[in-house]
Design a protein around this motif. Structure first.
Motif, PDB file in Angstrom:
ATOM      1  N   UNK A 188      55.360 100.168 115.932  1.00  7.48           N
ATOM      2  CA  UNK A 188      56.731 100.372 115.507  1.00  7.48           C
ATOM      3  C   UNK A 188      56.729 101.014 114.123  1.00  7.48           C
ATOM      4  N   UNK A 189      56.532 102.291 114.140  1.00  6.94           N
ATOM      5  CA  UNK A 189      56.437 103.049 112.895  1.00  6.94           C
ATOM      6  C   UNK A 189      57.745 102.989 112.123  1.00  6.94           C
ATOM      7  N   UNK A 190      57.629 102.532 110.881  1.00  9.31           N
ATOM      8  CA  UNK A 190      58.845 102.520 110.075  1.00  9.31           C
ATOM      9  C   UNK A 190      59.120 103.916 109.546  1.00  9.31           C
ATOM     10  N   UNK A 191      60.365 104.244 109.458  1.00  4.72           N
ATOM     11  CA  UNK A 191      60.744 105.600 109.078  1.00  4.72           C
ATOM     12  C   UNK A 191      61.281 105.628 107.661  1.00  4.72           C
ATOM     13  N   UNK A 192      60.659 104.884 106.758  1.00  2.00           N
ATOM     14  CA  UNK A 192      61.227 104.877 105.424  1.00  2.00           C
ATOM     15  C   UNK A 192      60.346 105.556 104.386  1.00  2.00           C
ATOM     16  N   UNK A 193      59.512 106.446 104.851  1.00  6.93           N
ATOM     17  CA  UNK A 193      58.769 107.245 103.892  1.00  6.93           C
ATOM     18  C   UNK A 193      59.758 108.156 103.173  1.00  6.93           C
ATOM     19  N   UNK A 194      59.532 108.376 101.877  1.00 10.39           N
ATOM     20  CA  UNK A 194      60.518 109.150 101.118  1.00 10.39           C
ATOM     21  C   UNK A 194      60.666 110.556 101.664  1.00 10.39           C
ATOM     22  N   UNK A 195      61.907 110.991 101.803  1.00  9.65           N
ATOM     23  CA  UNK A 195      62.165 112.355 102.264  1.00  9.65           C
ATOM     24  C   UNK A 195      62.140 113.295 101.087  1.00  9.65           C
ATOM     25  N   UNK A 196      61.640 114.476 101.298  1.00 10.72           N
ATOM     26  CA  UNK A 196      61.578 115.467 100.239  1.00 10.72           C
ATOM     27  C   UNK A 196      62.790 116.359 100.229  1.00 10.72           C
TER      28      UNK A 196
END
Lengths: 108, 498, 191
Positions: C119-127
């Protein structure tokens, strides 16, 4: 099948799966082939798999860090190929083979 | 439109210039500029080999003095890509010392073997600068490029004797294995980047703290792959296959360098990188188990393979795998004491390993064949002084009390016990007892066996060079003095935090 | 924009081309054909990069990999004289192949299971380099600006790396040509 793997909606996962497939083909090639030149080509496949993963992540996160990294990986690959191929030529001059199993002067 | 763009560019440039802080990179820059200078001196042809040896020592000396200057407070520069602190300074000193010792033992050996390529020293300096970048990096990009600068110079150094098939073979094997490992490392870096959106250590740390491993499979897989790639470079079992061949085939001074500095740098990176996950809760069991099993396997398999090894260089290769296994136990215990113990172990390992290779270089200069344990029979009668020196190095590697090898093992294993990994410590101590067997075998051959009549190996022809003598005596001095007084050094290392 | 519906087909086309030609690199026994297949892999990967909106990498891929590196490889194959037969792969021992295939298949399963089931979290910072930004400023401009400002240090380091590689190649190859000259000189004396 997880949400992210729709057949007609190409998501980042598709690209990553492709990258993993390429990486594993490269790994298999390195382990199967005994010809130093072909091993080198298979390592290039692995590096390309890495590049694909980096670009995918980079685009997915709207950054260009990954793309810049790919640029460095390419430069490094070029430098390495120059060194590796010249070692191969040196070897071939001494002993007319590029087979890793045949170059076995080093034994305990 | 264009005005806005020039504006952003100039502000960009200003921020970049303000974070540049070239001072942090003084040792790195001096060493790499030194490499380029030596390349130019190489054009002088005849005298260049001698001049370059001298210049290389001067450059490395200046660089290690410059590391003093950067101070002990952690400072970051270049947009957070470089972090200079006491930890990286210690490594810079270790690399400079290794480099200087390598130059000292190279000179006569390379001249005798007619591989006196002046660019050799230039490549050595580039390798050292790559090492420095590896441990000063606080961004995986810098780590990767530094690692490759190191590797590319080492491929050439290992294969530098182009008229000797063994050397070329070593170079090529090292090349293939190393690039293969780099691919795994890179794939790991790619996934760490995919999970965290950055390659900077601090950003990775922030991400790991807020998300933990369980919720981010990409990060998990990435860290495992990075660990696997680095295990190749450290030659931890089961990634050790290349080590004996490369050690045996490469010219001896190169082997001395290869068996110390790059492994230490890889560990330096691992300590620095994994420290980012120190406070991640819960720390994944799998990761801990993998590190522990790498340590146990390296110690046991390295020892077993060294036990009935007749070729001296191969024996030392396997023993180096074991030694890296001991450091791996410290790495597994993840505590500050373990880091200082590992630093002490690195310092000790440099002196022991370079010292023993210096002695072997002196012995094998005139002999083209591979050196076997049988060749040492009766050496004590023919060359008592050299046999005695060799014995001290072997005792230290075996970890016999008053010498530095004992202190190093003592610190490592007590750090392991402190963090509660009793089983690991017991396995380590047992292994260090077993390893005494093959070191002492050489000593027995030297002192108790009658010399062979027809070994085709002339011990009488051995002559010391000034440089080699200097290297050997300083290593011996360090081994004995630090062995008797280890406390001051370990106190110094204890103050270093990551 | 009306091309959106075609994108999946393009992806599958390029992906199968990439995978197929990569497999051929491993399977074919003549290294020259392997190299040719690798060029095909590189080209189809360039297509994938275009689909990913990363034109600059696509261009670099063609220039650096298909152009520089593969030319170098084919040049070396030519230099090593293919006809001597030393270069042709010998058939690999069957056990080795099986073990290698099993190993890489396991690696594949492990990686895929991690990436797909997790369940990959999608909260890596967006550029900020969005598709719109690329549209307005151009992929190349954004890329080069980052390269020469943020990533200046690794860029300089790569230049150092290339210097090292050049020195290394000179060290390795110069000795050989020197040795050959000596040999020829000796032959001449012998006559």
């Amino acid at each position: 099948m997880p949400e992210s793997l729709h057949i007609f909606q190409i998501t980042e996962t598709h690209y990553i799966v492709l990258s993993v497939i390429l990486f594993c083909i490269g790994t298999a090639g390195v382990l199967i082939r005994r010809n130093a030149l072909v091993i080198f080509l298979c390592i290039e496949i692995m590096l390309n798999a890495v590049n694909l993963a980096l670009v995918t992540f980079s685009r997915h996160m709207d950054q260009n860090r990954g793309e810049v990294f790919v640029f460095f990986v390419m430069a490094v690959a070029a430098a390495e190929s120059a060194i590796g191929l010249s070692l191969l030529i040196v070897l071939h001059r001494q002993k007319k083979t590029v087979d890793v199993d045949e170059i076995n002067t080093l034994k305990g | 439109m264009t005005e806005i763009m020039t504006d952003t560019i100039s502000t960009n440039l200003q921020t970049i210039i303000s974070t540049m802080r070239l001072g942090l990179l003084a040792p790195h820059l001096i060493v790499s500029m030194g490499g380029i200078l030596l390349m130019l001196v190489s054009l002088l042809k005849k005298a260049a080999f001698k001049i370059n040896a001298f210049l290389a020592i001067v450059v490395l000396g200046i660089a290690s003095v410059c590391a003093l200057n950067t101070g002990s407070d952690p400072q970051t520069g270049f947009n957070g890509m470089i972090k200079s602190d006491m930890f990286s300074n210690v490594f810079i000193w270790i690399y400079c010392a290794t480099g200087i010792f390598t130059v000292l033992i190279s000179h006569k050996y390379m001249e005798r073997r007619k591989i006196n390529v002046p660019e050799y020293y230039s490549l050595l300096l580039f390798a050292v600068s790559g090492l420095m970048f590896m441990t000063s990096a606080s961004d995986l990009m810098i780590l990767f490029v530094g690692l490759e600068i190191l590797s590319v110079s080492l491929f050439v150094m290992a294969g530098i004797d182009i008229h000797d098939l063994r050397s070329t073979e070593a170079g090529l094997k090292y090349f293939l294995m190393s690039v293969f490992a780099s691919a795994f490392l890179l794939f790991g870096i790619a996934f760490v980047y995919g999970a965290t959106g950055s390659t900077e250590y601090s950003a990775i740390k922030d991400f790991a703290l807020s998300n933990s491993f369980g919720r981010s499979p990409y990060l998990y897989a990435g860290v495992l792959l990075v660990l696997g790639g680095m295990a190749f470079k450290i030659s931890a079992v089961p990634f050790h296959m290349w080590t004996p061949d490369v050690y045996q085939g490469a010219p001896l001074p190169v082997t001395a360098f290869l068996s110390t500095a790059p492994k230490i740098a890889s560990f330096g990176f691992l300590f620095k990188f994994m420290a980012q996950f120190q406070n991640v809760q819960p720390y994944p069991d799998l990761l801990e188990d993998i590190v522990i099993s790498l340590a146990v396997l390296s110690m046991i398999v390295g020892n077993l393979l060294a036990l009935n090894q007749e070729d001296l260089k191969r024996m030392l290769a396997y023993s180096s795998i074991t030694h890296m296994g001991y450091v791996m136990t410290a790495f597994a215990s993840r505590s500050d004491t373990a880091i200082s113990a590992a630093l002490f172990y690195f310092a000790a390992y440099i002196f022991m390993n370079i010292g023993i290779f210096a002695v072997i270089a002196v012995i094998s200069e005139n002999n083209d064949k591979n050196l076997t344990l049988e060749n040492f029979r009766g050496m004590a009668q023919k060359k008592p002084a050299m046999a005695f020196l060799f014995m001290i190095f072997l005792f230290s590697l075996a970890g016999i009390p008053p010498l530095i090898g004992f202190a190093a093992k003592f610190f490592v294993f007590s750090a392991v016990i402190q963090s509660g990994l009793y089983g690991l410590a017991v396995i380590g101590i047992l292994n260090s007892a077993v390893s005494a067997y093959y070191y002492l075998r050489v000593v027995i051959n030297m002192y108790l066996k009658a010399p062979e009549q027809d070994s085709g190996f002339d011990l009488n022809a051995i002559k010391y060079g000034m440089a080699e003598m200097l290297a050997i005596t300083s290593c011996i001095a360090a081994i004995i003095i630090l062995g008797l007084q280890p406390t001051s050094l370990i106190h110094f290392f204890e103050k270093i935090a990551l | 924009m009306e091309l959106t519906f075609i994108k999946p087909f393009m992806f599958y086309f390029f992906a199968s081309l990439t995978t197929g030609s990569a497999l051929m690199v491993v399977i074919i026994r003549n290294p020259l054909y392997s190299a040719a297949m690798l060029v095909l892999t590189f080209f189809s990967l360039a297509g994938i990069y275009v689909l990913l909106n990363s034109e600059i990498i696509a261009v670099l891929q063609v220039f650096v990999y298909a152009g520089a590196i593969m030319v170098l490889v084919t040049f070396v194959i030519m230099l090593l004289n293919l006809r001597s037969g030393a270069l042709i792969n010998k058939p690999t021992h069957i056990i080795r192949s099986v073990v290698a295939v099993i190993f890489s298949f396991l690696l594949f399963i492990c990686l895929i299971s991690i990436f797909v089931s997790g369940n990959q979290v999608e909260n890596a910072p967006k550029g900020v380099i969005t598709a719109a930004a690329i549209e307005s400023e151009g992929s190349f401009q954004l890329f080069s600006r980052a390269l020469f400002s943020e990533y200046l240090l690794p860029f300089e380091l790569v230049s150092l790396l290339l210097t090292v590689a050049v020195i290394g190649v000179v060290v390795l190859i110069r000795g050989i040509s020197g040795a050959e000259e000596n040999k020829q000189a000796k032959k001449g004396q012998g006559r």
